[in-house]
Motif scaffolding. Structure first.
Motif, mmCIF file in Angstrom:
data_model
loop_
_atom_site.group_PDB
_atom_site.id
_atom_site.type_symbol
_atom_site.label_atom_id
_atom_site.label_comp_id
_atom_site.label_asym_id
_atom_site.label_seq_id
_atom_site.Cartn_x
_atom_site.Cartn_y
_atom_site.Cartn_z
ATOM 1 N N GLU A 1 -12.373 0.365 -19.674
ATOM 2 C CA GLU A 1 -11.137 -0.406 -19.598
ATOM 3 C C GLU A 1 -11.458 -1.876 -19.877
ATOM 4 O OE1 GLU A 1 -7.614 -1.306 -16.320
ATOM 5 O OE2 GLU A 1 -9.355 -0.127 -15.738
ATOM 6 N N PRO A 2 -10.663 -2.533 -20.717
ATOM 7 C CA PRO A 2 -10.946 -3.948 -21.000
ATOM 8 C C PRO A 2 -10.671 -4.831 -19.786
ATOM 9 C CG PRO A 2 -8.927 -3.252 -22.101
ATOM 10 C CD PRO A 2 -9.521 -2.035 -21.469
ATOM 11 N N LEU A 3 -11.437 -5.882 -19.652
ATOM 12 C CA LEU A 3 -11.211 -6.859 -18.602
ATOM 13 C C LEU A 3 -9.909 -7.587 -18.910
ATOM 14 C CD1 LEU A 3 -12.279 -8.343 -16.073
ATOM 15 C CD2 LEU A 3 -13.438 -9.929 -17.638
ATOM 16 N N VAL B 1 -11.135 -8.501 -2.680
ATOM 17 C CA VAL B 1 -9.694 -8.760 -2.743
ATOM 18 C C VAL B 1 -9.378 -9.685 -3.917
ATOM 19 C CG1 VAL B 1 -7.750 -9.885 -1.555
ATOM 20 C CG2 VAL B 1 -9.224 -8.278 -0.321
ATOM 21 N N PHE B 2 -10.193 -10.724 -4.095
ATOM 22 C CA PHE B 2 -10.011 -11.633 -5.230
ATOM 23 C C PHE B 2 -10.055 -10.865 -6.555
ATOM 24 C CE2 PHE B 2 -12.214 -13.955 -8.621
ATOM 25 C CZ PHE B 2 -11.285 -14.940 -8.890
ATOM 26 N N LEU B 3 -11.061 -10.023 -6.711
ATOM 27 C CA LEU B 3 -11.197 -9.253 -7.954
ATOM 28 C C LEU B 3 -9.990 -8.355 -8.181
ATOM 29 C CD1 LEU B 3 -14.973 -8.285 -7.722
ATOM 30 C CD2 LEU B 3 -13.937 -9.892 -9.339
ATOM 31 N N ALA B 4 -9.606 -7.601 -7.165
ATOM 32 C CA ALA B 4 -8.491 -6.657 -7.310
ATOM 33 C C ALA B 4 -7.155 -7.361 -7.519
ATOM 34 C CB ALA B 4 -8.416 -5.754 -6.080
ATOM 35 N N SER B 5 -7.010 -8.553 -6.969
ATOM 36 C CA SER B 5 -5.741 -9.286 -7.092
ATOM 37 C C SER B 5 -5.598 -10.023 -8.414
ATOM 38 C CB SER B 5 -5.621 -10.310 -5.952
ATOM 39 O OG SER B 5 -5.604 -9.670 -4.708
ATOM 40 N N PHE C 1 -7.729 -9.213 -11.477
ATOM 41 C CA PHE C 1 -8.280 -8.574 -12.668
ATOM 42 C C PHE C 1 -8.056 -7.070 -12.670
ATOM 43 C CE2 PHE C 1 -10.936 -12.310 -11.927
ATOM 44 C CZ PHE C 1 -10.897 -12.917 -13.165
ATOM 45 N N GLU C 2 -8.055 -6.537 -13.855
ATOM 46 C CA GLU C 2 -8.187 -5.103 -14.090
ATOM 47 C C GLU C 2 -9.404 -4.940 -14.986
ATOM 48 O OE1 GLU C 2 -4.522 -4.036 -16.017
ATOM 49 O OE2 GLU C 2 -3.520 -3.642 -14.117
ATOM 50 N N ILE D 1 -15.157 -14.046 -18.737
ATOM 51 C CA ILE D 1 -13.753 -14.363 -18.483
ATOM 52 C C ILE D 1 -13.011 -14.887 -19.720
ATOM 53 C CG2 ILE D 1 -13.871 -16.755 -17.682
ATOM 54 C CD1 ILE D 1 -12.223 -15.744 -15.235
ATOM 55 N N GLU D 2 -13.716 -15.588 -20.582
ATOM 56 C CA GLU D 2 -13.033 -16.120 -21.771
ATOM 57 C C GLU D 2 -12.585 -15.007 -22.723
ATOM 58 O OE1 GLU D 2 -15.498 -18.082 -25.001
ATOM 59 O OE2 GLU D 2 -16.959 -18.009 -23.360
ATOM 60 N N TYR D 3 -13.150 -13.815 -22.557
ATOM 61 C CA TYR D 3 -12.787 -12.687 -23.409
ATOM 62 C C TYR D 3 -11.767 -11.764 -22.755
ATOM 63 C CZ TYR D 3 -17.000 -14.361 -25.635
ATOM 64 O OH TYR D 3 -17.934 -15.156 -26.230
#
Length: 162
Positions: A9-11, A76-80, A82-83, A122-124
């Motif tokens: 899955e793409p970021l 929590v930060f990641l899940a809130s 990013f996918e 993150i830039e991608y």
């Protein structure tokens, strides 16, 4: 034999406010780096007994709780925001994504590495369509009531990423 590459899955950002997410990521990474400095020099807890305790108790129960809180805050930060961030945990144990009997000075560098990897990627990351629709609406609103030359100039700036 040809090795099959598994598609992942793409970021993607869940939170369309990319600037805020990057700022929060930087703060979280700084918090982990500061935590590493603390745990590198922790003295053995007085409650540690080598006959009855695992080595992690050397860090002290309060520090174990602090670490657990920072880990959960990070998850929590990641899940809130990013996918598709599962790649950060691909070579790590299942939740809570760490061996919880090891000293924290051995665990913390892994979390720093994860966040540095995210920072590098993150830039991608894809930005949600809602963000682009919002930016489009802002552009249309800024062009409303302007002449064709000014509208073209605004559109050109927006298309260039300005």
């Amino acid at each position: 034999m040809k090795r099959e590459v598994q598609r992942r899955e793409p970021l993607s950002f869940v939170n369309p406010n990319k600037a805020l997410v990057v700022e929060q990521l930087d703060k979280l990474l700084a918090e982990w780096r500061a935590w590493l400095k603390v745990v590198e020099d922790l003295p053995d807890s007085p409650e540690y007994n080598p006959d009855t305790c695992t080595e992690v108790i050397k860090d002290g129960r309060d520090n174990i709780r602090k670490h657990d809180t920072l880990r959960e805050k990070t998850l929590v930060f990641l899940a809130s925001n990013f996918e598709g961030y599962d790649f950060l945990f691909a070579n790590w144990p299942t939740p809570p994504h760490e061996y919880n009997l090891a000293r924290k000075r051995e665990i913390v560098p892994g979390w720093i590495h994860r966040l540095e990897t995210l920072q590098a990627c993150i830039e991608y990351a894809r930005v949600p369509d809602g963000y682009w629709k919002s930016r489009g609406k802002q552009l249309v609103e800024s062009m409303a009531g302007t002449g064709p030359e000014k509208a073209a100039e605004l559109a050109a700036t927006a298309l260039k990423g300005g």
